[in-house]
Motif scaffolding. Structure first.
Motif, PDB file in Angstrom:
ATOM      1  N   ASP A  57     -23.048 -32.632  12.311  1.00 53.76           N
ATOM      2  CA  ASP A  57     -24.472 -32.338  11.809  1.00 53.76           C
ATOM      3  C   ASP A  57     -24.389 -30.942  11.292  1.00 53.76           C
ATOM      4  N   GLY A  58     -25.289 -30.845  10.099  1.00 55.12           N
ATOM      5  CA  GLY A  58     -25.631 -29.498   9.571  1.00 55.12           C
ATOM      6  C   GLY A  58     -24.171 -28.895   8.901  1.00 55.12           C
ATOM      7  N   LEU A  59     -23.420 -29.944   8.467  1.00 57.70           N
ATOM      8  CA  LEU A  59     -22.307 -29.292   7.653  1.00 57.70           C
ATOM      9  C   LEU A  59     -22.507 -29.182   6.184  1.00 57.70           C
ATOM     10  N   TRP A  60     -21.907 -28.129   5.695  1.00 58.08           N
ATOM     11  CA  TRP A  60     -21.992 -28.119   4.115  1.00 58.08           C
ATOM     12  C   TRP A  60     -20.696 -27.866   3.490  1.00 58.08           C
ATOM     13  N   VAL A  61     -20.675 -28.106   2.214  1.00 60.48           N
ATOM     14  CA  VAL A  61     -19.279 -27.479   1.559  1.00 60.48           C
ATOM     15  C   VAL A  61     -19.574 -26.619   0.675  1.00 60.48           C
ATOM     16  N   GLU A  62     -19.031 -25.508   0.771  1.00 59.11           N
ATOM     17  CA  GLU A  62     -19.366 -24.406  -0.204  1.00 59.11           C
ATOM     18  C   GLU A  62     -18.179 -24.568  -1.524  1.00 59.11           C
ATOM     19  N   ALA A  63     -18.833 -24.844  -2.814  1.00 59.94           N
ATOM     20  CA  ALA A  63     -18.039 -24.993  -3.868  1.00 59.94           C
ATOM     21  C   ALA A  63     -17.382 -23.826  -4.449  1.00 59.94           C
ATOM     22  N   LYS A  64     -16.721 -23.777  -5.439  1.00 64.51           N
ATOM     23  CA  LYS A  64     -15.995 -22.866  -6.144  1.00 64.51           C
ATOM     24  C   LYS A  64     -17.004 -21.715  -6.663  1.00 64.51           C
ATOM     25  N   ASP A  65     -18.075 -22.180  -7.224  1.00 62.39           N
ATOM     26  CA  ASP A  65     -19.082 -21.141  -7.501  1.00 62.39           C
ATOM     27  C   ASP A  65     -19.994 -20.864  -6.575  1.00 62.39           C
ATOM     28  N   ASP A  81     -21.972 -36.566  -0.301  1.00 61.34           N
ATOM     29  CA  ASP A  81     -23.230 -35.907  -0.520  1.00 61.34           C
ATOM     30  C   ASP A  81     -24.310 -36.296   0.030  1.00 61.34           C
ATOM     31  N   ILE A  82     -25.145 -35.627   0.976  1.00 61.20           N
ATOM     32  CA  ILE A  82     -26.401 -36.308   1.686  1.00 61.20           C
ATOM     33  C   ILE A  82     -27.413 -35.239   1.365  1.00 61.20           C
ATOM     34  N   THR A  83     -27.531 -34.645   0.036  1.00 59.06           N
ATOM     35  CA  THR A  83     -28.512 -33.941  -0.400  1.00 59.06           C
ATOM     36  C   THR A  83     -30.031 -34.850  -0.448  1.00 59.06           C
ATOM     37  N   ARG A  84     -29.808 -35.947  -0.982  1.00 58.98           N
ATOM     38  CA  ARG A  84     -30.854 -36.696  -0.938  1.00 58.98           C
ATOM     39  C   ARG A  84     -31.382 -36.846   0.536  1.00 58.98           C
ATOM     40  N   GLU A  85     -30.596 -37.503   1.409  1.00 63.29           N
ATOM     41  CA  GLU A  85     -31.050 -37.592   2.943  1.00 63.29           C
ATOM     42  C   GLU A  85     -31.482 -36.436   3.649  1.00 63.29           C
ATOM     43  N   HIS A  86     -30.816 -35.321   3.315  1.00 62.37           N
ATOM     44  CA  HIS A  86     -31.203 -34.056   3.779  1.00 62.37           C
ATOM     45  C   HIS A  86     -32.570 -33.506   3.277  1.00 62.37           C
ATOM     46  N   GLU A  87     -33.057 -33.834   2.069  1.00 62.57           N
ATOM     47  CA  GLU A  87     -34.346 -33.770   1.542  1.00 62.57           C
ATOM     48  C   GLU A  87     -35.252 -34.546   2.048  1.00 62.57           C
ATOM     49  N   ILE A  88     -34.936 -35.753   2.381  1.00 63.80           N
ATOM     50  CA  ILE A  88     -35.953 -36.781   2.949  1.00 63.80           C
ATOM     51  C   ILE A  88     -36.226 -36.597   4.324  1.00 63.80           C
ATOM     52  N   ASP A  89     -35.248 -35.884   5.098  1.00 63.09           N
ATOM     53  CA  ASP A  89     -35.435 -35.364   6.448  1.00 63.09           C
ATOM     54  C   ASP A  89     -36.254 -34.140   6.751  1.00 63.09           C
ATOM     55  N   ARG A  90     -36.122 -33.382   5.584  1.00 59.09           N
ATOM     56  CA  ARG A  90     -36.940 -31.986   5.600  1.00 59.09           C
ATOM     57  C   ARG A  90     -38.353 -32.380   5.114  1.00 59.09           C
ATOM     58  N   LYS A 130     -39.975 -35.243   6.028  1.00 60.92           N
ATOM     59  CA  LYS A 130     -40.441 -35.976   7.117  1.00 60.92           C
ATOM     60  C   LYS A 130     -40.728 -34.869   8.085  1.00 60.92           C
ATOM     61  N   SER A 131     -39.814 -34.265   8.221  1.00 62.74           N
ATOM     62  CA  SER A 131     -40.050 -33.169   9.366  1.00 62.74           C
ATOM     63  C   SER A 131     -41.476 -32.181   9.132  1.00 62.74           C
ATOM     64  N   GLU A 132     -41.563 -31.922   7.738  1.00 61.47           N
ATOM     65  CA  GLU A 132     -42.692 -31.247   7.554  1.00 61.47           C
ATOM     66  C   GLU A 132     -43.822 -31.899   7.426  1.00 61.47           C
ATOM     67  N   PHE A 133     -43.794 -33.251   7.234  1.00 59.71           N
ATOM     68  CA  PHE A 133     -45.015 -34.322   7.019  1.00 59.71           C
ATOM     69  C   PHE A 133     -45.541 -34.275   8.619  1.00 59.71           C
ATOM     70  N   GLU A 137     -35.217 -31.512  15.364  1.00 60.50           N
ATOM     71  CA  GLU A 137     -34.456 -31.498  14.293  1.00 60.50           C
ATOM     72  C   GLU A 137     -34.222 -30.182  13.585  1.00 60.50           C
ATOM     73  N   SER A 138     -35.310 -29.263  13.788  1.00 64.60           N
ATOM     74  CA  SER A 138     -35.265 -27.765  13.174  1.00 64.60           C
ATOM     75  C   SER A 138     -34.643 -26.929  13.926  1.00 64.60           C
ATOM     76  N   HIS A 139     -34.218 -27.339  15.226  1.00 63.12           N
ATOM     77  CA  HIS A 139     -33.425 -26.474  15.975  1.00 63.12           C
ATOM     78  C   HIS A 139     -34.500 -25.356  16.735  1.00 63.12           C
ATOM     79  N   ARG A 140     -35.641 -25.779  16.992  1.00 61.90           N
ATOM     80  CA  ARG A 140     -36.762 -24.720  17.115  1.00 61.90           C
ATOM     81  C   ARG A 140     -37.409 -25.191  18.491  1.00 61.90           C
TER      82      ARG A 140
END
Length: 374
Positions: free
Chosen positions: A205-213, A242-251, A253-256, A318-321
């Protein structure tokens, strides 16, 4: 008299010529004809005036020639027969070899046809695989046993920022950079698990891929080793989504949840505080039936507070807090508090709540609030 003598001499000469010259010559001719027809069964004889006359010598020479010709012809026949037998055997072997060559040629032709059919099938499967990989939205990357990239589909190119012409032939770790969301450190654990140990490695969980740019994209996926028919490692395949969409939904949801629970805590605190004041006699002495209803209201308000706190805990996890307060907790008192919250429901359902702890164990070093929720 002279005429008679001359005539007698001529007759004698003719007899001599016929007896000793013409007849032997005729016999020699006949023998020569037989020899010409390859008949060596007889020789010639002559009547001569002496052993050393010319016709006798000719006859003997002729007989010697015939004998030698007969021997030569016999030897020649033997050699021809042997050569004929050898040729017949060679011809037989040649026919056998030709038959073997025909069978071999047919077998080779069949193998070639099978190989051509197999190659055609492989080419169709390769085209189908290529089209499939091109159409997959996820990033697919294959490597060989030296961790060198051998294939990248468009999803992988978009994720890493590298064209396939740039990446193929390069080390996987040079092109793909998975990093942790919290610390930003590279994490190839899932990839190493697949390539080094032959197991399926899943991204944490919480793994990102850093692109060339430098752009970072949250991902989820796995890596698996590829083996040949003998079980030897020949490479691996990595699939990242790519789970950007799921990541945004989770964020969101957590904010709500965080916002909703904070908004609920204020009225719930009031709902819990008012019954407690009534039970303490703020408005006078309560009748037993009134006290019972107010206690039910207080317990329900307490449960809502607990539910709100649990929702907050989920958001914090979920926010590790998540804050954990560890201290010595009185187990008996903790049970009594929990019992008071569920006692009404247990009585309605005719259940009995019992509490038992090991002898000598009165406290436990833990978070009492979280333990009571369990």
């Amino acid at each position: 008299a002279s005429t008679a003598t001359l005539l007698l001499f001529l007759v004698a000469s003719l007899f001599f010529f016929n007896q000793f010259i013409a007849k032997p010559l005729i016999k020699l001719k006949e023998a020569a004809v037989r020899i010409a027809s390859l008949d060596f069964s007889s020789t010639t004889t002559t009547t001569t005036t002496g052993e050393n006359d010319e016709m006798g010598q000719l006859a003997r020479a002729f007989n010697t020639m015939v004998s030698k010709l007969k021997e030569s012809y016999a030897g020649l026949e033997r050699k021809i027969r042997e050569k004929t037998e050898d040729l017949a055997e060679s011809l037989k072997n040649t026919k056998h070899q030709n038959a073997e060559l025909v069978r071999t040629r047919e077998a080779i032709t069949n193998v070639v046809e099978d190989l051509q059919a197999q190659n055609a099938l492989i080419e169709r499967e390769e085209r189908r695989l290529h089209v499939t990989l091109e159409s997959i939205g996820h990033a697919v990357i294959t490597v060989d046993d030296f961790e060198t990239i051998t294939l990248m589909n468009p999803g992988a190119m978009q994720l890493t920022g590298y064209w396939d012409t740039e990446a193929i032939g390069k080390p996987f770790r040079q092109i793909v950079h998975p990093v942790g969301e919290a610390d930003g450190r590279e994490n190839y654990g899932f990839f190493d698990l697949a390539i080094a140990q032959g197991k399926v490695g899943f991204t944490p969980d919480g793994l990102w891929v850093e692109a060339k740019d430098g752009k970072r994209t949250p991902v989820a996926g796995s890596a698996a080793a590829v083996h040949d028919t003998s079980g030897a490692l020949i490479g691996g395949v990595v699939v990242l989504r790519d789970i950007t969409r799921e990541h945004e939904i989770d964020r969101a949801k957590s904010e709500f949840i965080s916002l909703a629970t904070h908004q609920l805590r204020t009225p719930l605190t009031t709902m819990k505080w008012i019954p407690e004041m009534l039970l303490e006699g703020a408005l006078g002495k309560l009748l037993p039936k009134q006290r019972k209803y107010i206690e039910d209201i207080r317990r329900s308000a307490g449960r809502l507070v607990i539910l709100v706190n649990q929702l907050l805990d989920i958001s914090r996890i979920e926010s590790h807090r998540l804050d954990i307060k560890v201290e010595d907790v009185d187990l008996k008192r903790l049970f009594e508090d929990v019992k008071s919250e569920f006692e009404h429901d247990a009585r309605v359902r005719r259940h009995k709540l019992a509490f038992s702890i090991p002898k000598g164990m009165t406290t436990l070093y833990t978070d009492g609030r979280l333990l009571s929720e369990v």
